[in-house]
Design a protein around this motif. Structure first.
Motif, PDB file in Angstrom:
ATOM      1  N   ASN A 255       5.737  -2.299   9.079  1.00  0.00           N
ATOM      2  CA  ASN A 255       5.914  -1.440   7.911  1.00  0.00           C
ATOM      3  C   ASN A 255       5.790   0.046   8.257  1.00  0.00           C
ATOM      4  O   ASN A 255       5.645   0.887   7.356  1.00  0.00           O
ATOM      5  CB  ASN A 255       4.902  -1.829   6.828  1.00  0.00           C
ATOM      6  CG  ASN A 255       5.244  -3.145   6.150  1.00  0.00           C
ATOM      7  OD1 ASN A 255       5.995  -3.179   5.191  1.00  0.00           O
ATOM      8  ND2 ASN A 255       4.685  -4.244   6.663  1.00  0.00           N
ATOM      9  N   ASP A 256       5.858   0.350   9.569  1.00  0.00           N
ATOM     10  CA  ASP A 256       5.776   1.748  10.042  1.00  0.00           C
ATOM     11  C   ASP A 256       4.548   2.458   9.495  1.00  0.00           C
ATOM     12  O   ASP A 256       4.615   3.589   8.989  1.00  0.00           O
ATOM     13  CB  ASP A 256       7.042   2.520   9.645  1.00  0.00           C
ATOM     14  CG  ASP A 256       8.281   1.958  10.328  1.00  0.00           C
ATOM     15  OD1 ASP A 256       8.194   1.605  11.518  1.00  0.00           O
ATOM     16  OD2 ASP A 256       9.330   1.863   9.663  1.00  0.00           O
ATOM     17  N   MET A 257       3.403   1.765   9.574  1.00  0.00           N
ATOM     18  CA  MET A 257       2.151   2.326   9.054  1.00  0.00           C
ATOM     19  C   MET A 257       1.049   2.206  10.109  1.00  0.00           C
ATOM     20  O   MET A 257       0.032   1.553   9.901  1.00  0.00           O
ATOM     21  CB  MET A 257       1.746   1.613   7.761  1.00  0.00           C
ATOM     22  CG  MET A 257       2.780   1.695   6.657  1.00  0.00           C
ATOM     23  SD  MET A 257       2.255   0.869   5.138  1.00  0.00           S
ATOM     24  CE  MET A 257       1.152   2.100   4.453  1.00  0.00           C
TER      25      MET A 257
ATOM     26  N   TYR B 155       1.170  -3.934   9.994  1.00  0.00           N
ATOM     27  CA  TYR B 155       1.193  -2.471   9.906  1.00  0.00           C
ATOM     28  C   TYR B 155       2.376  -1.912  10.700  1.00  0.00           C
ATOM     29  O   TYR B 155       3.100  -1.026  10.233  1.00  0.00           O
ATOM     30  CB  TYR B 155      -0.116  -1.883  10.424  1.00  0.00           C
ATOM     31  CG  TYR B 155      -1.230  -1.892   9.410  1.00  0.00           C
ATOM     32  CD1 TYR B 155      -1.229  -1.002   8.343  1.00  0.00           C
ATOM     33  CD2 TYR B 155      -2.293  -2.775   9.511  1.00  0.00           C
ATOM     34  CE1 TYR B 155      -2.244  -1.009   7.399  1.00  0.00           C
ATOM     35  CE2 TYR B 155      -3.318  -2.787   8.576  1.00  0.00           C
ATOM     36  CZ  TYR B 155      -3.285  -1.891   7.521  1.00  0.00           C
ATOM     37  OH  TYR B 155      -4.292  -1.903   6.581  1.00  0.00           O
TER      38      TYR B 155
ATOM     39  N   ILE C  42       0.845  -1.189   0.000  1.00  0.00           N
ATOM     40  CA  ILE C  42       0.000   0.000   0.000  1.00  0.00           C
ATOM     41  C   ILE C  42       0.887   1.248   0.000  1.00  0.00           C
ATOM     42  O   ILE C  42       1.998   1.233   0.528  1.00  0.00           O
ATOM     43  CB  ILE C  42      -0.948  -0.041   1.218  1.00  0.00           C
ATOM     44  CG1 ILE C  42      -2.229   0.704   0.930  1.00  0.00           C
ATOM     45  CG2 ILE C  42      -0.271   0.466   2.481  1.00  0.00           C
ATOM     46  CD1 ILE C  42      -3.330   0.388   1.915  1.00  0.00           C
ATOM     47  N   GLN C  43       0.423   2.319  -0.627  1.00  0.00           N
ATOM     48  CA  GLN C  43       1.265   3.498  -0.837  1.00  0.00           C
ATOM     49  C   GLN C  43       1.306   4.465   0.339  1.00  0.00           C
ATOM     50  O   GLN C  43       2.256   5.222   0.498  1.00  0.00           O
ATOM     51  CB  GLN C  43       0.797   4.249  -2.090  1.00  0.00           C
ATOM     52  CG  GLN C  43       1.010   3.470  -3.376  1.00  0.00           C
ATOM     53  CD  GLN C  43       2.477   3.123  -3.613  1.00  0.00           C
ATOM     54  OE1 GLN C  43       3.343   3.992  -3.604  1.00  0.00           O
ATOM     55  NE2 GLN C  43       2.752   1.835  -3.820  1.00  0.00           N
ATOM     56  N   LYS C  44       0.266   4.465   1.159  1.00  0.00           N
ATOM     57  CA  LYS C  44       0.259   5.371   2.308  1.00  0.00           C
ATOM     58  C   LYS C  44      -0.490   4.742   3.468  1.00  0.00           C
ATOM     59  O   LYS C  44      -1.252   3.790   3.290  1.00  0.00           O
ATOM     60  CB  LYS C  44      -0.356   6.720   1.937  1.00  0.00           C
ATOM     61  CG  LYS C  44      -1.822   6.662   1.545  1.00  0.00           C
ATOM     62  CD  LYS C  44      -2.371   8.062   1.266  1.00  0.00           C
ATOM     63  CE  LYS C  44      -3.867   8.015   0.935  1.00  0.00           C
ATOM     64  NZ  LYS C  44      -4.440   9.364   0.747  1.00  0.00           N
ATOM     65  N   THR C  45      -0.283   5.289   4.650  1.00  0.00           N
ATOM     66  CA  THR C  45      -0.903   4.745   5.858  1.00  0.00           C
ATOM     67  C   THR C  45      -2.393   5.068   5.886  1.00  0.00           C
ATOM     68  O   THR C  45      -2.783   6.233   5.713  1.00  0.00           O
ATOM     69  CB  THR C  45      -0.242   5.339   7.115  1.00  0.00           C
ATOM     70  OG1 THR C  45       1.155   5.073   7.072  1.00  0.00           O
ATOM     71  CG2 THR C  45      -0.838   4.731   8.374  1.00  0.00           C
ATOM     72  N   PRO C  46      -3.239   4.086   6.089  1.00  0.00           N
ATOM     73  CA  PRO C  46      -4.685   4.348   6.173  1.00  0.00           C
ATOM     74  C   PRO C  46      -5.030   5.189   7.406  1.00  0.00           C
ATOM     75  O   PRO C  46      -4.347   5.111   8.434  1.00  0.00           O
ATOM     76  CB  PRO C  46      -5.292   2.947   6.305  1.00  0.00           C
ATOM     77  CG  PRO C  46      -4.218   2.002   5.877  1.00  0.00           C
ATOM     78  CD  PRO C  46      -2.927   2.658   6.224  1.00  0.00           C
ATOM     79  N   ASN C  47      -6.097   5.991   7.276  1.00  0.00           N
ATOM     80  CA  ASN C  47      -6.632   6.697   8.452  1.00  0.00           C
ATOM     81  C   ASN C  47      -7.341   5.708   9.370  1.00  0.00           C
ATOM     82  O   ASN C  47      -7.206   5.776  10.589  1.00  0.00           O
ATOM     83  CB  ASN C  47      -7.616   7.787   8.029  1.00  0.00           C
ATOM     84  CG  ASN C  47      -7.016   8.814   7.099  1.00  0.00           C
ATOM     85  OD1 ASN C  47      -7.416   8.904   5.946  1.00  0.00           O
ATOM     86  ND2 ASN C  47      -6.020   9.555   7.569  1.00  0.00           N
TER      87      ASN C  47
ATOM     88  N   GLU D 225      -4.497   5.938  12.220  1.00  0.00           N
ATOM     89  CA  GLU D 225      -5.062   6.863  13.207  1.00  0.00           C
ATOM     90  C   GLU D 225      -6.116   6.173  14.069  1.00  0.00           C
ATOM     91  O   GLU D 225      -6.242   6.438  15.256  1.00  0.00           O
ATOM     92  CB  GLU D 225      -5.721   8.060  12.511  1.00  0.00           C
ATOM     93  CG  GLU D 225      -4.782   8.939  11.711  1.00  0.00           C
ATOM     94  CD  GLU D 225      -5.543   9.970  10.905  1.00  0.00           C
ATOM     95  OE1 GLU D 225      -6.765  10.147  11.141  1.00  0.00           O
ATOM     96  OE2 GLU D 225      -4.924  10.593  10.013  1.00  0.00           O
TER      97      GLU D 225
ATOM     98  N   PHE E 106      -9.290   7.644   4.479  1.00  0.00           N
ATOM     99  CA  PHE E 106      -8.718   6.530   3.729  1.00  0.00           C
ATOM    100  C   PHE E 106      -8.846   5.288   4.600  1.00  0.00           C
ATOM    101  O   PHE E 106      -8.145   5.126   5.596  1.00  0.00           O
ATOM    102  CB  PHE E 106      -7.259   6.819   3.388  1.00  0.00           C
ATOM    103  CG  PHE E 106      -6.528   5.669   2.752  1.00  0.00           C
ATOM    104  CD1 PHE E 106      -7.169   4.763   1.909  1.00  0.00           C
ATOM    105  CD2 PHE E 106      -5.167   5.483   2.991  1.00  0.00           C
ATOM    106  CE1 PHE E 106      -6.495   3.700   1.335  1.00  0.00           C
ATOM    107  CE2 PHE E 106      -4.468   4.424   2.421  1.00  0.00           C
ATOM    108  CZ  PHE E 106      -5.138   3.536   1.585  1.00  0.00           C
TER     109      PHE E 106
END
Length: 342
Positions: free
Chosen positions: A119-121, A116, A69-74, A124, A95
């Motif tokens: 992968n430092d994701m 998660y 995945i390209q960015k961390t989900p909210n 929130e 997101f």
């Protein structure tokens, strides 16, 4: 005699080859292919839904999605099939990724959360689906072992997954053969689609799911029959549920503590049972009620938001809000979330 032994041996070898070949190439549960879940994840991450899917490893799919995945989900959804219909339409400005897996146990929730973390994701917010079998040490859930290494990493255990033993054992399994033989005759390759509702189950881009056309269009009578059948005999993962497992509670508390340490907001989501099923549960499985009471009390102490209930009447939904004995329709989920938002 030698001739008989020779013929018998040859026949046995041929049967064994046929059994192993069918189990390997038919591969009903997608144990031996390396591309199936990767294909699904690639389609989903490209912005399309994926349909024509069957018997894949849901845990492996979650790992593929999270690691690419390209960015961390909210918002992240952790739960079972009972939370799998929660999609980003309920949280349009966020997101959201739904990482629910069928028959989720606490080990699943911990393992997926750990992916998660690794992968430092850290999201929130985490919405955790609470199922009563979550605290039953005899729930007979073992599918989490696909992610056993992640589970061990979270708990700082050094043991290495032995899941490959199960995997290769299936090559000689007659029951796996029956399922794999059927797979050989059908095309079950994942298909990309922009359509939300299809003939077969469909994974949406946010990880949530829509049911097949047949399941969505079940008659009222068929749904009630499913509910009655569900409560007959052993109820899913609730047998021998005599107490809340102290070990599971301890690990559950560790998960919640870790979320809090990482400033992740938590919500507990309790999906209701069909009224017919809930009546049977009240009568025969009192630990389900104790589970809900435990979660409510635990949430109060930890200042955690709780939405929903195992009891459909508490939410204000009746038999018309269910696909079967334990899966709410989208309308039922919307009621639960709207009650919370109001």
């Amino acid at each position: 005699m030698r001739k008989f032994i020779y013929k018998t041996s040859v026949s046995a070898i041929l049967i064994l080859i046929f059994l192993v070949s069918t189990n390997y190439f038919g591969d009903a549960a997608k144990l031996y292919g390396i591309d199936y879940e990767k294909k699904m994840a690639t389609i989903l991450l490209s912005g399309e839904n994926v349909t024509n899917i069957s018997n894949y490893d849901e845990r492996k799919l979650q790992k593929e999605i999270i690691e690419n995945i390209q960015k961390t989900p909210n918002i992240v959804i952790l739960g079972s099939s009972r939370t799998m219909l929660i999609n980003n339409e309920y949280f349009p400005d966020k997101f959201l990724v739904n990482n629910s897996v069928s028959g989720a146990s606490l080990e699943d929730l911990i393992s997926i959360y750990q992916i998660y973390k690794s992968n430092d994701m850290i999201p929130e917010k985490v919405i955790i689906g609470i199922d009563p079998w979550l605290f039953n040490e005899y729930n007979n859930q073992s599918r989490w072992k696909t992610l056993e290494n992640e589970y061990n990493k979270f708990l700082k255990k050094n043991s290495i997954s032995k899941n490959n033993f199960y995997k290769y054992k299936q090559l000689l399994s007659p029951s796996y053969f029956q399922s794999s033989l059927k797979e050989l005759s059908r095309n079950s390759d994942p298909q990309a689609t922009l359509v939300k509702y299809n003939r077969s189950n469909t994974k949406l881009t946010d990880g949530s799911m829509t049911y097949s056309k047949t399941y969505r269009e079940s008659s009222h009578n068929d749904i009630n029959l499913k509910a009655q059948k569900y409560i007959q005999g052993n109820v899913y993962s609730l047998e021998n549920f005599k107490k809340l497992s102290p070990t599971i509670i301890k690990e559950f508390e560790l998960l919640i503590m870790d979320c809090k340490i990482n400033n992740t907001q938590i919500m507990f989501f309790l999906a209701p049972y069909h009224p017919v099923v809930y009546d049977g549960i009240v009568r025969d499985y009192p630990m389900v009620l104790e589970t809900e009471e435990f979660i409510i009390n635990f949430a109060k102490k930890q200042s955690i938001e709780v939405v929903g209930s195992f009891n459909p009447s508490k939410i204000g939904v009746d038999e018309n809000y269910f696909y079967d004995g334990m899966h709410s329709k989208e309308e039922g989920i919307k009621i639960i979330l709207d009650l919370n938002m109001n």
